[in-house]
Scaffold this motif. Structure first.
Motif, PDB file in Angstrom:
ATOM      1  N   GLY A  18       1.738   9.366  -6.093  1.00 50.26           N
ATOM      2  CA  GLY A  18       2.230  10.700  -5.795  1.00 50.26           C
ATOM      3  C   GLY A  18       3.379  10.656  -4.806  1.00 50.26           C
ATOM      4  O   GLY A  18       3.945   9.603  -4.525  1.00 50.26           O
ATOM      5  N   VAL A  19       3.715  11.834  -4.256  1.00 50.62           N
ATOM      6  CA  VAL A  19       4.883  11.935  -3.369  1.00 50.62           C
ATOM      7  C   VAL A  19       4.512  12.278  -1.926  1.00 50.62           C
ATOM      8  O   VAL A  19       5.389  12.425  -1.089  1.00 50.62           O
ATOM      9  CB  VAL A  19       5.894  12.982  -3.909  1.00 50.62           C
ATOM     10  N   GLN A  20       3.219  12.403  -1.629  1.00 43.32           N
ATOM     11  CA  GLN A  20       2.804  12.812  -0.295  1.00 43.32           C
ATOM     12  C   GLN A  20       2.113  11.702   0.490  1.00 43.32           C
ATOM     13  O   GLN A  20       1.285  11.965   1.351  1.00 43.32           O
ATOM     14  CB  GLN A  20       1.908  14.044  -0.387  1.00 43.32           C
ATOM     15  N   GLY A  21       2.437  10.458   0.190  1.00 46.09           N
ATOM     16  CA  GLY A  21       1.937   9.346   0.988  1.00 46.09           C
ATOM     17  C   GLY A  21       0.697   8.653   0.472  1.00 46.09           C
ATOM     18  O   GLY A  21       0.204   7.734   1.118  1.00 46.09           O
ATOM     19  N   GLY A  22       0.194   9.072  -0.680  1.00 44.22           N
ATOM     20  CA  GLY A  22      -0.939   8.360  -1.250  1.00 44.22           C
ATOM     21  C   GLY A  22      -0.514   6.957  -1.663  1.00 44.22           C
ATOM     22  O   GLY A  22       0.631   6.725  -2.041  1.00 44.22           O
ATOM     23  N   VAL A  23      -1.430   6.023  -1.558  1.00 48.92           N
ATOM     24  CA  VAL A  23      -1.111   4.638  -1.934  1.00 48.92           C
ATOM     25  C   VAL A  23      -2.276   4.051  -2.724  1.00 48.92           C
ATOM     26  O   VAL A  23      -3.438   4.200  -2.345  1.00 48.92           O
ATOM     27  CB  VAL A  23      -0.750   3.797  -0.683  1.00 48.92           C
ATOM     28  N   LYS A  24      -1.943   3.418  -3.857  1.00 52.37           N
ATOM     29  CA  LYS A  24      -2.953   2.807  -4.723  1.00 52.37           C
ATOM     30  C   LYS A  24      -3.403   1.488  -4.119  1.00 52.37           C
ATOM     31  O   LYS A  24      -2.601   0.729  -3.572  1.00 52.37           O
ATOM     32  CB  LYS A  24      -2.382   2.564  -6.119  1.00 52.37           C
ATOM     33  N   VAL A  50      -8.448   7.094   7.618  1.00 52.74           N
ATOM     34  CA  VAL A  50      -8.386   7.507   6.214  1.00 52.74           C
ATOM     35  C   VAL A  50      -8.504   9.028   6.187  1.00 52.74           C
ATOM     36  O   VAL A  50      -9.527   9.581   6.586  1.00 52.74           O
ATOM     37  CB  VAL A  50      -9.509   6.855   5.375  1.00 52.74           C
ATOM     38  N   ARG A  51      -7.440   9.695   5.734  1.00 53.71           N
ATOM     39  CA  ARG A  51      -7.465  11.161   5.611  1.00 53.71           C
ATOM     40  C   ARG A  51      -8.206  11.580   4.352  1.00 53.71           C
ATOM     41  O   ARG A  51      -8.925  12.561   4.337  1.00 53.71           O
ATOM     42  CB  ARG A  51      -6.046  11.736   5.573  1.00 53.71           C
ATOM     43  N   ARG A  52      -8.017  10.812   3.280  1.00 48.84           N
ATOM     44  CA  ARG A  52      -8.651  11.134   2.004  1.00 48.84           C
ATOM     45  C   ARG A  52      -8.660   9.871   1.145  1.00 48.84           C
ATOM     46  O   ARG A  52      -7.750   9.064   1.204  1.00 48.84           O
ATOM     47  CB  ARG A  52      -7.861  12.238   1.300  1.00 48.84           C
ATOM     48  N   ALA A  53      -9.706   9.718   0.349  1.00 48.00           N
ATOM     49  CA  ALA A  53      -9.804   8.611  -0.606  1.00 48.00           C
ATOM     50  C   ALA A  53     -10.195   9.197  -1.953  1.00 48.00           C
ATOM     51  O   ALA A  53     -11.188   9.921  -2.051  1.00 48.00           O
ATOM     52  CB  ALA A  53     -10.845   7.600  -0.140  1.00 48.00           C
ATOM     53  N   ASP A  54      -9.398   8.904  -2.972  1.00 48.38           N
ATOM     54  CA  ASP A  54      -9.651   9.433  -4.311  1.00 48.38           C
ATOM     55  C   ASP A  54      -9.919   8.295  -5.288  1.00 48.38           C
ATOM     56  O   ASP A  54      -9.159   7.319  -5.316  1.00 48.38           O
ATOM     57  CB  ASP A  54      -8.439  10.222  -4.816  1.00 48.38           C
ATOM     58  N   PRO A  55     -10.980   8.413  -6.096  1.00 50.10           N
ATOM     59  CA  PRO A  55     -11.207   7.397  -7.136  1.00 50.10           C
ATOM     60  C   PRO A  55     -10.019   7.388  -8.089  1.00 50.10           C
ATOM     61  O   PRO A  55      -9.477   8.441  -8.435  1.00 50.10           O
ATOM     62  CB  PRO A  55     -12.463   7.877  -7.857  1.00 50.10           C
ATOM     63  N   LEU A  56      -9.596   6.210  -8.468  1.00 44.10           N
ATOM     64  CA  LEU A  56      -8.443   6.049  -9.349  1.00 44.10           C
ATOM     65  C   LEU A  56      -8.698   4.790 -10.165  1.00 44.10           C
ATOM     66  O   LEU A  56      -8.442   3.692  -9.694  1.00 44.10           O
ATOM     67  CB  LEU A  56      -7.168   5.923  -8.522  1.00 44.10           C
ATOM     68  N   ALA A  57      -9.244   4.959 -11.368  1.00 47.72           N
ATOM     69  CA  ALA A  57      -9.631   3.792 -12.169  1.00 47.72           C
ATOM     70  C   ALA A  57      -8.458   2.836 -12.310  1.00 47.72           C
ATOM     71  O   ALA A  57      -7.362   3.264 -12.631  1.00 47.72           O
ATOM     72  CB  ALA A  57     -10.125   4.249 -13.531  1.00 47.72           C
ATOM     73  N   PRO A  58      -8.646   1.558 -12.013  1.00 50.76           N
ATOM     74  CA  PRO A  58      -9.891   0.919 -11.599  1.00 50.76           C
ATOM     75  C   PRO A  58     -10.034   0.826 -10.089  1.00 50.76           C
ATOM     76  O   PRO A  58     -10.959   0.195  -9.603  1.00 50.76           O
ATOM     77  CB  PRO A  58      -9.757  -0.477 -12.190  1.00 50.76           C
ATOM     78  N   GLY A  59      -9.156   1.425  -9.306  1.00 49.85           N
ATOM     79  CA  GLY A  59      -9.223   1.281  -7.851  1.00 49.85           C
ATOM     80  C   GLY A  59      -9.415   2.584  -7.132  1.00 49.85           C
ATOM     81  O   GLY A  59     -10.221   3.428  -7.514  1.00 49.85           O
ATOM     82  N   VAL A  60      -8.612   2.764  -6.082  1.00 48.46           N
ATOM     83  CA  VAL A  60      -8.700   3.924  -5.212  1.00 48.46           C
ATOM     84  C   VAL A  60      -7.290   4.288  -4.765  1.00 48.46           C
ATOM     85  O   VAL A  60      -6.444   3.405  -4.610  1.00 48.46           O
ATOM     86  CB  VAL A  60      -9.567   3.602  -3.966  1.00 48.46           C
ATOM     87  N   ALA A  61      -7.044   5.569  -4.544  1.00 56.03           N
ATOM     88  CA  ALA A  61      -5.816   6.021  -3.894  1.00 56.03           C
ATOM     89  C   ALA A  61      -6.204   6.482  -2.496  1.00 56.03           C
ATOM     90  O   ALA A  61      -7.067   7.338  -2.344  1.00 56.03           O
ATOM     91  CB  ALA A  61      -5.168   7.143  -4.676  1.00 56.03           C
ATOM     92  N   LEU A  62      -5.603   5.876  -1.479  1.00 57.89           N
ATOM     93  CA  LEU A  62      -5.882   6.247  -0.093  1.00 57.89           C
ATOM     94  C   LEU A  62      -4.747   7.080   0.468  1.00 57.89           C
ATOM     95  O   LEU A  62      -3.572   6.822   0.188  1.00 57.89           O
ATOM     96  CB  LEU A  62      -6.054   5.002   0.778  1.00 57.89           C
ATOM     97  N   SER A  69       4.767  10.197   3.106  1.00 57.92           N
ATOM     98  CA  SER A  69       5.810  10.244   2.077  1.00 57.92           C
ATOM     99  C   SER A  69       5.655   9.086   1.107  1.00 57.92           C
ATOM    100  O   SER A  69       4.991   8.089   1.402  1.00 57.92           O
ATOM    101  CB  SER A  69       7.204  10.174   2.720  1.00 57.92           C
ATOM    102  N   ARG A  70       6.295   9.231  -0.030  1.00 57.95           N
ATOM    103  CA  ARG A  70       6.297   8.153  -1.026  1.00 57.95           C
ATOM    104  C   ARG A  70       6.917   6.888  -0.433  1.00 57.95           C
ATOM    105  O   ARG A  70       6.445   5.782  -0.667  1.00 57.95           O
ATOM    106  CB  ARG A  70       7.056   8.607  -2.274  1.00 57.95           C
ATOM    107  N   GLU A  71       7.952   7.049   0.361  1.00 57.84           N
ATOM    108  CA  GLU A  71       8.621   5.907   0.990  1.00 57.84           C
ATOM    109  C   GLU A  71       7.687   5.192   1.971  1.00 57.84           C
ATOM    110  O   GLU A  71       7.663   3.962   2.046  1.00 57.84           O
ATOM    111  CB  GLU A  71       9.907   6.355   1.709  1.00 57.84           C
ATOM    112  N   GLY A  72       6.921   5.975   2.733  1.00 57.28           N
ATOM    113  CA  GLY A  72       5.954   5.386   3.663  1.00 57.28           C
ATOM    114  C   GLY A  72       4.887   4.592   2.929  1.00 57.28           C
ATOM    115  O   GLY A  72       4.477   3.512   3.365  1.00 57.28           O
ATOM    116  N   ALA A  73       4.447   5.132   1.787  1.00 56.90           N
ATOM    117  CA  ALA A  73       3.455   4.426   0.971  1.00 56.90           C
ATOM    118  C   ALA A  73       4.076   3.157   0.372  1.00 56.90           C
ATOM    119  O   ALA A  73       3.411   2.118   0.304  1.00 56.90           O
ATOM    120  CB  ALA A  73       2.929   5.340  -0.130  1.00 56.90           C
ATOM    121  N   GLU A  74       5.320   3.230  -0.022  1.00 64.46           N
ATOM    122  CA  GLU A  74       6.010   2.068  -0.593  1.00 64.46           C
ATOM    123  C   GLU A  74       6.069   0.921   0.409  1.00 64.46           C
ATOM    124  O   GLU A  74       5.949  -0.249   0.038  1.00 64.46           O
ATOM    125  CB  GLU A  74       7.419   2.455  -1.051  1.00 64.46           C
ATOM    126  N   ASP A  75       6.222   1.251   1.683  1.00 70.79           N
ATOM    127  CA  ASP A  75       6.286   0.219   2.728  1.00 70.79           C
ATOM    128  C   ASP A  75       4.989  -0.581   2.855  1.00 70.79           C
ATOM    129  O   ASP A  75       4.982  -1.664   3.438  1.00 70.79           O
ATOM    130  CB  ASP A  75       6.611   0.850   4.085  1.00 70.79           C
TER     131      ASP A  75
END
Length: 178
Positions: A18-24, A50-62, A69-75
């Motif tokens: 996503g675009v709000q800082g989630g990271v797989k 951890v603000r939020r953790a979402d199941p994301l087959a086969p892993g998790v999005a934290l 931001s997407r850029e922060g997650a990319e780092d």
């Protein structure tokens, strides 16, 4: 900056979600373990809430504090993440975390103590016990029928037992016939 003591590696970051800082996260083991964690230790960053953790087959999005931001997650891509052993959720009897195997004795089929588990590593196709023995270091496959994780009355691991099916030479012992 190495991981603190009493932590277990959970996996590594794959990239933004996503675009709000989630990271797989590529999860080692059961992804459900990450869903209730209050914090994770991120390589090079330290402890992050951890603000939020979402199941994301086969892993998790934290979604982590400070990463918005997407850029922060990319780092975070490629960095390892760890959990405090005390923060991991309890398991049902007969199941265990790999950190519970560290420090356990390794016994030969006849009961003789032959090594001690230093760590467990994910080698992709199978997990390996890193053990220290009289001849140095060795890697033992953590799989039946070679290795049995013996448990105590409470269902927690208390020793590793090599079976009769364990291939000779795994601990550096001489395999030549006299």
């Amino acid at each position: 900056m190495s991981a603190p003591a009493e932590t277990t590696r959970l996996g590594h970051f794959l990239g933004p979600h996503g675009v709000q800082g989630g990271v797989k996260v590529y999860v080692l083991g059961d992804a459900e373990q990450l869903l209730a964690l209050p914090r994770v230790w991120v390589e090079g960053r330290g402890w992050l809430r951890v603000r939020r953790a979402d199941p994301l087959a086969p892993g998790v999005a934290l979604h982590l504090a400070g990463i918005t931001s997407r850029e922060g997650a990319e780092d975070l891509r490629g960095l390892h993440l760890y959990a405090a052993d005390a923060d991991l959720p309890g398991l049902e009897e007969g199941r265990y975390y790999y950190h519970e195997l560290r420090g356990l004795p390794v016994h030969a089929p006849d009961g003789e103590r032959v090594a001690e588990v230093r760590d467990v590593v994910d080698a992709g196709h199978q997990d390996l016990l890193v053990v220290d023995h009289a001849g140095g270091e060795a890697f033992l496959p953590l799989q039946a029928p070679y290795v049995v994780v013996r448990t105590n009355g409470a269902g927690r691991p208390d020793a590793i037992v090599l079976t009769e099916d364990t291939p000779a030479g795994l601990l550096g012992e001489d395999t030549e016939e006299a």
